[in-house]
Scaffold this active site. Structure first.
Site, PDB file in Angstrom:
ATOM      1  N   GLY A  23      18.894  -0.550  -7.006  1.00 25.75           N
ATOM      2  CA  GLY A  23      19.137   0.845  -7.373  1.00 25.75           C
ATOM      3  C   GLY A  23      17.813   1.537  -7.673  1.00 25.75           C
TER       4      GLY A  23
ATOM      5  N   PRO B  13      29.362  -3.197  -4.810  1.00 24.43           N
ATOM      6  CA  PRO B  13      30.799  -2.907  -4.686  1.00 24.43           C
ATOM      7  C   PRO B  13      31.087  -1.516  -5.252  1.00 24.43           C
ATOM      8  CG  PRO B  13      30.412  -4.977  -5.866  1.00 24.43           C
ATOM      9  CD  PRO B  13      29.092  -4.309  -5.724  1.00 24.43           C
TER      10      PRO B  13
ATOM     11  N   HIS C 161      14.983  -6.608  -7.884  1.00 21.06           N
ATOM     12  CA  HIS C 161      13.953  -5.619  -7.544  1.00 21.06           C
ATOM     13  C   HIS C 161      13.084  -5.493  -8.783  1.00 21.06           C
ATOM     14  CE1 HIS C 161      16.646  -4.777  -4.290  1.00 21.06           C
ATOM     15  NE2 HIS C 161      15.838  -3.853  -3.795  1.00 21.06           N
TER      16      HIS C 161
ATOM     17  N   GLU D 135       8.835  -2.357  -8.379  1.00 21.44           N
ATOM     18  CA  GLU D 135       8.819  -1.477  -7.195  1.00 21.44           C
ATOM     19  C   GLU D 135       8.095  -0.175  -7.558  1.00 21.44           C
ATOM     20  OE1 GLU D 135      12.723  -0.522  -5.610  1.00 21.44           O
ATOM     21  OE2 GLU D 135      11.897   0.140  -3.686  1.00 21.44           O
TER      22      GLU D 135
ATOM     23  N   HIS E 186      16.297 -10.142   2.345  1.00 22.11           N
ATOM     24  CA  HIS E 186      16.429  -8.916   1.538  1.00 22.11           C
ATOM     25  C   HIS E 186      16.938  -7.784   2.435  1.00 22.11           C
ATOM     26  CE1 HIS E 186      14.619  -6.236  -1.863  1.00 22.11           C
ATOM     27  NE2 HIS E 186      15.504  -5.537  -1.175  1.00 22.11           N
TER      28      HIS E 186
ATOM     29  N   THR F  17      25.147  -6.046  -1.367  1.00 22.23           N
ATOM     30  CA  THR F  17      25.827  -4.748  -1.366  1.00 22.23           C
ATOM     31  C   THR F  17      26.453  -4.457  -2.713  1.00 22.23           C
ATOM     32  OG1 THR F  17      27.256  -3.286  -0.081  1.00 22.23           O
ATOM     33  CG2 THR F  17      28.092  -5.518  -0.467  1.00 22.23           C
TER      34      THR F  17
ATOM     35  N   ASP G 298      14.628  -4.875   3.995  1.00 21.14           N
ATOM     36  CA  ASP G 298      15.165  -4.011   2.932  1.00 21.14           C
ATOM     37  C   ASP G 298      16.322  -3.163   3.474  1.00 21.14           C
ATOM     38  OD1 ASP G 298      15.280  -3.188   0.331  1.00 21.14           O
ATOM     39  OD2 ASP G 298      13.642  -1.744   0.455  1.00 21.14           O
TER      40      ASP G 298
HETATM   41  C1  LIG Z   1      14.045   1.358  -0.957  1.00 22.25           C
HETATM   42  N1  LIG Z   1      14.109   0.413  -2.010  1.00 22.25           N
HETATM   43  C2  LIG Z   1      15.220   0.148  -2.758  1.00 22.25           C
HETATM   44  N2  LIG Z   1      15.036  -0.049  -4.093  1.00 22.25           N
HETATM   45  C3  LIG Z   1      16.099  -0.249  -4.901  1.00 22.25           C
HETATM   46  N3  LIG Z   1      17.365  -0.273  -4.468  1.00 22.25           N
HETATM   47  C4  LIG Z   1      17.607  -0.085  -3.172  1.00 22.25           C
HETATM   48  C5  LIG Z   1      16.545   0.109  -2.250  1.00 22.25           C
HETATM   49  N4  LIG Z   1      17.078   0.231  -1.025  1.00 22.25           N
HETATM   50  C6  LIG Z   1      18.432   0.120  -1.174  1.00 22.25           C
HETATM   51  N5  LIG Z   1      18.757  -0.042  -2.470  1.00 22.25           N
HETATM   52  C7  LIG Z   1      20.113  -0.145  -3.060  1.00 22.25           C
HETATM   53  O1  LIG Z   1      21.040  -0.488  -2.033  1.00 22.25           O
HETATM   54  C8  LIG Z   1      22.033   0.544  -1.859  1.00 22.25           C
HETATM   55  C9  LIG Z   1      22.431   0.659  -0.403  1.00 22.25           C
HETATM   56  O2  LIG Z   1      23.144  -0.498  -0.007  1.00 22.25           O
HETATM   57  P1  LIG Z   1      24.622  -0.854  -0.544  1.00 22.25           P
HETATM   58  O3  LIG Z   1      25.378   0.452  -0.690  1.00 22.25           O
HETATM   59  O4  LIG Z   1      24.471  -1.565  -1.856  1.00 22.25           O
HETATM   60  O5  LIG Z   1      25.201  -1.722   0.520  1.00 22.25           O
HETATM   61  C10 LIG Z   1      21.344   1.806  -2.411  1.00 22.25           C
HETATM   62  O6  LIG Z   1      22.297   2.784  -2.792  1.00 22.25           O
HETATM   63  C11 LIG Z   1      20.556   1.233  -3.598  1.00 22.25           C
HETATM   64  O7  LIG Z   1      21.393   1.040  -4.713  1.00 22.25           O
HETATM   65 ZN   LIG Z   2      15.832  -3.539  -1.710  1.00 21.62          ZN
END
Ligand SMILES: CNc1ncnc2c1ncn2[C@@H]1O[C@H](COP(=O)(O)O)[C@@H](O)[C@H]1O
Ligand SMILES: [Zn+2]
Length: 338
Positions: free
Chosen positions: A172, A102, A199, A202, A14, A100, A277
């Site tokens: 998200g 896009p 997710h 959470e 993750h 990630t 994470d």
């Molecule tokens: C802390 N807990 C979390 N809960 C939910 N979504 C999360 C997250 N941590 C990250 N992201 C998701 O991953 C994106 C960043 O990586 P990428 O731009 O996609 O590579 C964040 O903008 C969010 O959409």
């Molecule tokens: Zn996450």
């Protein structure tokens, strides 16, 4: 113990790409993207990993904007992907599933975003001696139409790179968007053979948690607010909870480390995996997360090895890949026992 954990070949299931850039790598990336660094940039870096006591989940999401700026060009994204792969490999992670979202902007379409990340994975994994998979993410805060485009691309690219694109991540800000609206597009992904890492729970939203459990998933991200029956269901269905200790503590979704549900999952022998994470945003590594688990819950070396083997089981990898990973871990543990 820390040295044992650093050297242990580890499995990361993750990890969000843009959240996994640590401060040093951000500086390296910025030097590449912007050239010489300014004072303002250094200030931004310092603020990046600072979490005030009582921070809220929403505060975390603001932080991603900073990295997203650096990865908004093909060159920036390419370099960032390599840095993230390199940093996981440095921590002796031998298998990582990167997720990630896009993003389309003036420089890139969503297709070219995914092509860019895929290209780096294909070209650099061997160099860093790490197996890398890719889960395109659906950002629930964005419109469903965006998710449809992402899934269509993932399905298409998975036919070309079935060894790399193996699933979809649903993530998200959980305080935004409505899970129900994404059911058709998530079903489409699943019907095309993509695994779903979602997710779930959470935040405390019992109605949505029930809907998600009914819909099903291959792995559950966080699961912080699952009820006892929710935890039981996950155990019965062999759905592992992806536990991200530092992320949950710093974003305030668990009160403190002692209250983390990993303790309960260990006690009930429920399926679980330890993950980072966003190792950059939360200023951690997978080794640090294991170390935190040993310090907080008294996990022994053998329990850490068992957790790593469990992660192999739940990886979206082929049987052959799993066998290879297990052999690598076994080899290390045998050396330790000599
Ligand atoms: C802390 N807990 C979390 N809960 C939910 N979504 C999360 C997250 N941590 C990250 N992201 C998701 O991953 C994106 C960043 O990586 P990428 O731009 O996609 O590579 C964040 O903008 C969010 O959409
Ligand atoms: Zn996450």
């Amino acid at each position: 113990m820390l040295q044992f954990l650093r050297n242990l070949p580890k499995i990361e299931l993750h990890a969000h790409l843009n959240g996994s850039l640590n401060i040093d790598s951000i500086r390296e990336l910025a030097a590449k993207v912007y050239g010489v660094q300014t004072k303002e940039f250094s200030t931004l870096c310092e603020r990046f990993i600072k979490f005030e006591k009582g921070a809220k989940l929403d505060d975390c999401f603001e932080k991603f904007g900073f990295v997203h700026e650096l990865t908004s060009t093909k060159e920036g994204l390419e370099y960032a992907t390599e840095l993230v792969i390199r940093d996981f490999a440095k921590d002796n992670v031998i298998y990582v599933e990167l997720r990630t979202t896009p993003k389309a902007n003036g420089n890139m379409s969503r297709r070219s975003y995914l092509d860019t990340v895929l290209g780096v994975i294909k070209n650099k994994s061997d160099l860093y001696k790490i197996k890398v998979k890719l889960l395109p993410s659906i950002n629930r805060a964005e419109p469903v139409a965006v998710a449809e485009e992402t899934v269509a691309l993932a399905v298409e690219l998975a036919t070309i790179e079935p060894e790399i694109i193996v699933g979809i991540d649903f993530s998200g800000n959980p305080n935004q968007g409505n899970f129900k609206d994404f059911i058709p597009v998530l079903s489409k992904a699943r019907n095309h053979g993509l695994k779903l890492a979602m997710h779930c729970a959470e935040v405390d939203n019992p109605v949505e948690i029930r809907e998600m459990i009914r819909f099903g998933m291959s792995r559950c991200g966080h699961g912080t607010y699952l009820s006892d029956s929710g935890f039981e269901h996950m155990k019965e269905e062999n759905i592992p909870i992806e536990c991200c200790l530092t992320s949950n503590v710093k974003s305030g979704t668990v009160a403190n480390i002692g209250a983390h549900h990993l303790k309960q999952l260990m006690a009930t022998c429920a399926p679980k995996v330890l993950c980072t994470d966003d190792s950059g945003v939360f200023d951690t590594t997978l080794s640090d997360e294991f170390f935190l688990a040993t310090e907080s819950f008294g996990l022994t070396k053998s329990q850490c090895i068992a957790l790593t083997m469990e992660a192999v089981e739940h990886a979206f990898a082929t049987r052959e890949e799993k066998l290879m990973l297990k052999m690598q871990i076994y080899k290390y543990t045998r050396l330790q026992n000599k």
